[in-house]
Design an enzyme around this catalytic site. Structure first.
Site, PDB file in Angstrom:
ATOM      1  N   CYS B  53       0.830  -1.214   0.000  1.00  0.00           N
ATOM      2  CA  CYS B  53       0.000   0.000   0.000  1.00  0.00           C
ATOM      3  C   CYS B  53       0.862   1.260   0.000  1.00  0.00           C
ATOM      4  CB  CYS B  53      -0.882   0.059   1.230  1.00  0.00           C
ATOM      5  SG  CYS B  53      -1.895  -1.373   1.453  1.00  0.00           S
ATOM      6  N   ASN B  54       2.034   1.146   0.602  1.00  0.00           N
ATOM      7  CA  ASN B  54       2.822   2.349   0.845  1.00  0.00           C
ATOM      8  C   ASN B  54       4.093   2.465   0.025  1.00  0.00           C
ATOM      9  OD1 ASN B  54       1.095   3.366   2.806  1.00  0.00           O
ATOM     10  ND2 ASN B  54       1.966   1.952   4.313  1.00  0.00           N
ATOM     11  N   ARG B  55       4.365   1.439  -0.764  1.00  0.00           N
ATOM     12  CA  ARG B  55       5.588   1.529  -1.559  1.00  0.00           C
ATOM     13  C   ARG B  55       5.559   0.565  -2.745  1.00  0.00           C
ATOM     14  NH1 ARG B  55       9.809   1.788   1.356  1.00  0.00           N
ATOM     15  NH2 ARG B  55       8.673   2.076   3.289  1.00  0.00           N
ATOM     16  N   SER B 111       8.686   2.167   7.538  1.00  0.00           N
ATOM     17  CA  SER B 111       7.240   2.064   7.359  1.00  0.00           C
ATOM     18  C   SER B 111       6.516   3.316   7.845  1.00  0.00           C
ATOM     19  CB  SER B 111       6.698   0.861   8.133  1.00  0.00           C
ATOM     20  OG  SER B 111       7.178  -0.318   7.577  1.00  0.00           O
ATOM     21  N   GLN B 118       3.579  -6.206   9.327  1.00  0.00           N
ATOM     22  CA  GLN B 118       3.064  -6.690   8.052  1.00  0.00           C
ATOM     23  C   GLN B 118       4.126  -6.691   6.952  1.00  0.00           C
ATOM     24  OE1 GLN B 118      -0.283  -4.350   6.957  1.00  0.00           O
ATOM     25  NE2 GLN B 118      -1.419  -6.099   6.196  1.00  0.00           N
ATOM     26  N   GLN B 122       5.158  -9.067   3.516  1.00  0.00           N
ATOM     27  CA  GLN B 122       5.030  -8.583   2.139  1.00  0.00           C
ATOM     28  C   GLN B 122       6.348  -8.733   1.381  1.00  0.00           C
ATOM     29  OE1 GLN B 122       3.632  -4.799   3.453  1.00  0.00           O
ATOM     30  NE2 GLN B 122       1.503  -5.215   2.891  1.00  0.00           N
ATOM     31  N   ALA B 192     -22.457   0.852  13.609  1.00  0.00           N
ATOM     32  CA  ALA B 192     -21.679  -0.100  12.827  1.00  0.00           C
ATOM     33  C   ALA B 192     -20.583   0.605  12.038  1.00  0.00           C
ATOM     34  CB  ALA B 192     -22.616  -0.879  11.901  1.00  0.00           C
ATOM     35  N   GLU B 194     -16.572   1.692  10.884  1.00  0.00           N
ATOM     36  CA  GLU B 194     -15.435   0.910  10.413  1.00  0.00           C
ATOM     37  C   GLU B 194     -14.445   0.636  11.545  1.00  0.00           C
ATOM     38  OE1 GLU B 194     -12.024   1.572   7.135  1.00  0.00           O
ATOM     39  OE2 GLU B 194     -13.945   2.516   6.725  1.00  0.00           O
TER      40      GLU B 194
END
Lengths: 274, 423
Positions: B53-55, B111, B118, B122, B192, B194
Site C-alpha cells: 500500500c505504501n511503496r 514504514s 506486516q 510482504q 456499525a 469501520e
C-alpha cells in the site's frame, strides 16, 4: 537446632532474600522476566524449607523440640506454598513481590529465635491441636494471598482509571486475574480457618472447660474470622467484586496484622508460639 | 570484466503523493503481479518486485553503470503511466545505500507505522514471487535472506514492535489488562462504524466470543452481526444488551450521549458487578464520561487511546536507534560478502588461463614425451601443475583476502591486467 536442619534453613533464607531482591528489581526496571526468575528462586527456597521442616518433624517426638523457629517457618512455608500453587493456574508472577516480604520477615524472625524450646505444653498435645494449628495457618496464608492480590488490584485499578496504564500497568497482572486470586483466597481460606478454629474450640472445651474465651488471641481471631466471613458473604451472595472487595481485603488484612502484633507484644495469651 | 551493483528503484509514501502511489501499486491487500518484461531489461541480472500500500520498489542486481537504473526507472514510469513530473518521485539507491534501504524496509524502520509487522510478510511474498519467476540468483537470494535475518533481529532484540500504536490495538491491550484472558467475553458494538469493526475483529482474534451489534438501522447491524456470527438489535434493546456485555465499543454519529451514566449504573447490580470496559471512539462522544466514576467500570474515549498510542510511538522511536545499529552491522556483513564475490570470476578466469597454458605447452612437447613411460609422463604433468598452482596460490589468496576490504577493485583490476585476462 540440629546442624542438618541449619544446612536446610540457611539456603531457604538465602533464596528468599534473593527472590525478594529479584522481585524488587523487576518492579524497578519493569521487566516481568525478572519476576519469573524470582518465582523459581522462591520455589527453591520453598523446597529447602520443606526439607528443613521435614527433618525437624522427624527429629521431634510429638511437639517436643518444636519451638518458635519452627512455627514461624511453617507460616512462611504455608504462604510460599500457596503462592507458588496459585502460579500453576495463573500468570501473576509479579504478585510475588507483594507476598515475598511477608515470607522473608517470618524467616528472618525465625532465624532470630535461638531457642527450640517446646512451646506447646506436653499436656496439650493432641491431634486436635495439630489440626487446629495447621488449618488456622493455612487459612491465614490464603488470606495473605487474597489481600496481596487485593492490594495489587487497587494499584492496577488506579492506573487504569486514570487512563495512564504505561509501563507499570503493562507490568502488573490484569484486574480479572487479581480478582480471581482474591476470590479463591477468600473462598478457600475462610472454611479452612473455620474448621481450624472449631478444632481449637472443641479441644479447649474439653481441656479448659469454660475459661478459654477470655484469651485475647481467641477474641481477636474471632473478630478477624467474622470480618473475612463478611467479605466472603458479600462476594458470593451480594456479588461485590473488584475494587471494593480488594480494598476491604486490605483493611481486613491490616486488622489481622496489627492484632497479631499487638497480642504478641502486649498481652499474655496461651497462643504464645511466636 | 563488468562489475555488478545492487540497486533499489521505486517510490513510497514519503516521496510520492497517494494518487501517484496508487497508479503503480496493485492495490492494497492484493498481491501485485510480477510485471512482465522485468527480467528482459538489459544489464539487469536478478530482479525482485515489491508492491505494498505504501511503496513500490524494484530491487535488482545489475551492471554497475547508470543505464540499468535509468531503465528500471523508466519501466516503473511506463508501468504506472506516470507523467514526467510524477516520475520525479522515483528514487534510486545503489550498493551500500540500496542494501541499507532494503534492510530498513524489511525491518519496518521505513514504514508509515514504524515497527508494524506486516511489511516483512510482504517482502517475503515478493521474494517468493520472484523465485517462482526464476528472476533471482545468488546475489539477491543472499541479500533477501540477510534482510529477513535483519528484520528478525530487530524484532527480537529491540522493543520496536512491543506496544500497540493503533487505536484499535491499544483498546485490545487494555481489554487484556482488565480481563486477563478475553476468552468467552461478550462484545457489544454500538453503531456499525469501520473503526468499531476493526477493534471488534482484533478482540475476536484474541478470543472474545459473543458479538452483539446495536444500531439505529437494524439492516446495517444485521450485516455486521452476520459477518461475526453475532446477533443484531435495535437501539431500543440497548439497555439489555449493555447489561449482558463485557466490552462495549461505541462509534455512532449521534450528537448526544447514547449510553448515560444511569444506564450503566442500572446495570451494575444485574451484572453482579462484573468488570465493564467501555470504549468510546465516537466524535462527539457517545458515552457519558460520568460513567467512568462508577466502580468496576473503565471508560476510555478516543483521546485516552490516542494518548496511549502517542506514548508507545515515542518508545518505538527510541527503540529504532537500536534497530538502526543492527541494520548497520548487517549491511556491513553483507557488503563484505558481496565484495568477496567480485574477486571470484577473476580467480576462475585466472585458473582457466593457467590450465590452458599447461595443456598447450604439454601438447607442444608431446613428441618427446610419447617416448616416456606412462608413469614418468604423469610425474612430469604433476610437476608442471604443481609449479603453476604454487605460482597462482599467492595472487589468488591475496585477491580473496583483499576483496573483503575496500580497495578490492584495484587489486582485481590489477590482476586482470597483469595476467591479461581480458584479452
Amino acid at each position: 537446632m540440629a546442624s542438618l536442619e541449619t544446612i536446610m534453613f540457611v539456603p531457604a533464607l538465602a533464596c528468599c532474600v534473593l527472590a525478594m531482591a529479584g522481585y524488587l528489581l523487576s518492579l524497578l526496571v519493569k521487566k516481568v522476566s525478572l519476576a519469573r526468575v524470582s518465582t523459581w528462586i522462591l520455589a527453591a527456597s520453598f523446597v529447602f524449607l520443606s526439607l528443613y521442616l521435614l527433618l525437624a518433624a522427624v527429629h521431634s517426638t510429638g511437639w517436643n523440640h518444636f519451638g518458635s523457629r519452627h512455627f514461624l517457618s511453617i507460616y512462611a512455608w504455608a504462604i510460599a506454598g500457596i503462592y507458588l500453587g496459585s502460579q500453576f493456574k495463573s500468570k501473576t508472577r509479579l504478585l510475588g513481590s507483594f507476598i515475598v516480604p511477608f515470607i522473608l520477615l517470618l524467616l528472618i524472625a525465625a532465624a532470630g529465635y535461638g531457642s527450640d524450646k517446646n512451646l506447646v505444653p506436653p499436656q496439650w498435645q493432641s491431634w486436635l491441636t495439630k489440626l487446629h494449628l495447621l488449618l488456622a495457618i493455612a487459612g491465614e496464608a490464603l488470606f495473605v494471598l487474597a489481600s496481596a492480590a487485593g492490594a495489587m488490584f487497587i494499584i492496577q485499578n488506579n492506573l487504569l482509571k486514570h487512563k495512564k496504564p504505561g509501563k507499570m500497568g503493562r507490568l502488573l497482572p490484569s484486574l480479572g486475574e487479581l480478582d480471581r486470586i482474591n476470590h479463591l483466597g477468600l473462598l478457600w481460606g475462610f472454611p479452612l480457618l473455620t474448621v481450624g478454629m472449631i478444632a481449637g474450640a472443641v479441644y479447649a472445651a474439653f481441656v479448659w472447660g469454660g475459661r478459654w474465651p477470655a484469651d485475647p488471641k481467641v477474641i481477636w481471631s474471632f473478630t478477624i474470622w467474622a470480618a473475612y466471613g463478611f467479605l466472603l458473604h458479600q462476594r458470593l451472595a451480594i456479588g461485590w467484586k473488584g475494587s471494593r472487595i480488594a480494598l476491604l481485603s486490605c483493611v481486613a488484612f491490616l486488622l489481622f496484622l496489627s492484632s497479631a502484633l499487638v497480642i504478641r507484644f502486649c498481652f499474655a495469651t496461651v497462643h504464645n508460639f511466636i | 570484466m563488468k562489475k555488478n551493483m545492487i540497486a533499489v528503484v521505486g517510490l513510497n509514501y514519503k516521496t510520492a503523493p497517494i494518487d501517484v502511489l496508487e497508479k503503480l501499486s496493485a492495490g492494497c491487500g492484493r498481491e501485485g503481479n510480477f510485471p512482465a518484461g522485468l527480467k528482459a531489461i538489459p544489464g539487469v541480472h536478478e530482479i525482485l518486485h515489491l508492491s505494498t500500500c505504501n511503496r513500490v520498489e524494484l530491487v535488482a542486481s545489475a551492471d554497475d553503470d547508470s543505464r540499468p537504473v535509468d531503465m528500471l526507472k523508466s519501466v516503473l514510469a511506463l508501468n504506472g503511466a506516470l507523467t514526467d513530473h510524477e516520475a520525479s518521485c522515483l528514487y534510486a539507491y545503489r550498493d551500500e545505500d540500496a542494501i541499507r534501504h532494503l534492510f530498513r524496509v524489511a525491518s519496518s524502520l521505513d514504514s508509515l507505522v514504524m515497527g508494524e509487522t506486516q511489511i516483512l510478510g510482504q517482502v517475503k511474498d515478493a521474494y517468493r514471487r520472484a523465485l517462482a519467476e526464476n528472476a533471482i540468483g545468488i546475489v539477491l537470494n543472499r541479500l533477501m535472506h540477510r534482510a529477513f535475518r535483519t528484520a528478525k533481529r530487530v524484532r527480537t532484540e529491540t522493543g520496536i514492535a512491543a506496544n500497540p500504536v493503533s487505536v484499535s490495538f491499544a483498546a485490545v491491550e487494555l481489554a487484556k489488562k482488565i480481563f486477563g484472558s478475553l476468552a468467552g467475553k461478550k462484545i457489544l458494538i454500538i453503531g456499525a462504524g469501520e473503526m468499531a469493526e476493526l477493534t471488534c475483529m482484533h478482540l475476536i482474534g484474541n478470543g472474545a466470543e459473543e458479538i452483539t451489534v446495536a444500531n439505529r438501522s437494524t439492516a446495517q447491524a444485521e450485516m455486521l452481526a452476520e459477518k461475526y456470527h453475532g446477533r443484531a438489535v435495535g437501539l431500543g434493546a440497548l439497555d439489555e444488551a449493555l447489561c449482558d456485555a463485557d466490552i462495549v465499543i461505541s462509534s455512532t454519529g449521534a450528537t448526544s450521549y447514547v449510553v448515560t451514566q444511569d444506564m450503566v449504573r442500572g446495570c451494575l447490580r444485574k451484572r453482579k458487578n462484573r468488570l465493564l470496559f467501555l470504549v468510546d471512539i465516537a466524535m462527539p462522544r457517545d458515552i457519558d464520561p460520568a460513567a467512568d466514576s462508577l466502580e468496576n467500570v473503565y471508560l476510555y474515549n478516543i483521546d485516552h487511546l490516542q494518548d496511549i498510542v502517542d506514548e508507545n510511538m515515542k518508545n518505538r522511536r527510541r527503540e529504532s536507534l537500536k534497530a538502526e545499529q543492527i541494520v548497520h552491522e548487517e549491511v556491513a556483513q553483507y557488503f563484505n560478502w558481496l565484495k568477496e564475490l567480485e574477486a571470484v570470476p577473476t580467480i576462475v578466469s585466472l585458473r582457466i588461463k593457467a590450465e590452458g597454458i599447461v595443456r598447450m605447452e604439454i601438447a607442444k612437447e608431446s613428441g618427446w614425451m610419447e617416448g616416456l613411460e606412462s608413469a614418468d609422463r604423469e610425474k612430469v604433468e604433476a610437476l608442471v601443475n604443481g609449479i603453476v598452482n604454487k605460482i597462482l596460490h599467492a595472487p589468488v589468496t591475496v585477491m580473496k583476502e583483499e576483496s573483503a576490504e575496500f580497495q578490492s577493485q584495484d587489486i582485481v583490476a590489477a590482476a586482470r591486467q597483469l595476467f591479461r585476462l581480458d584479452d
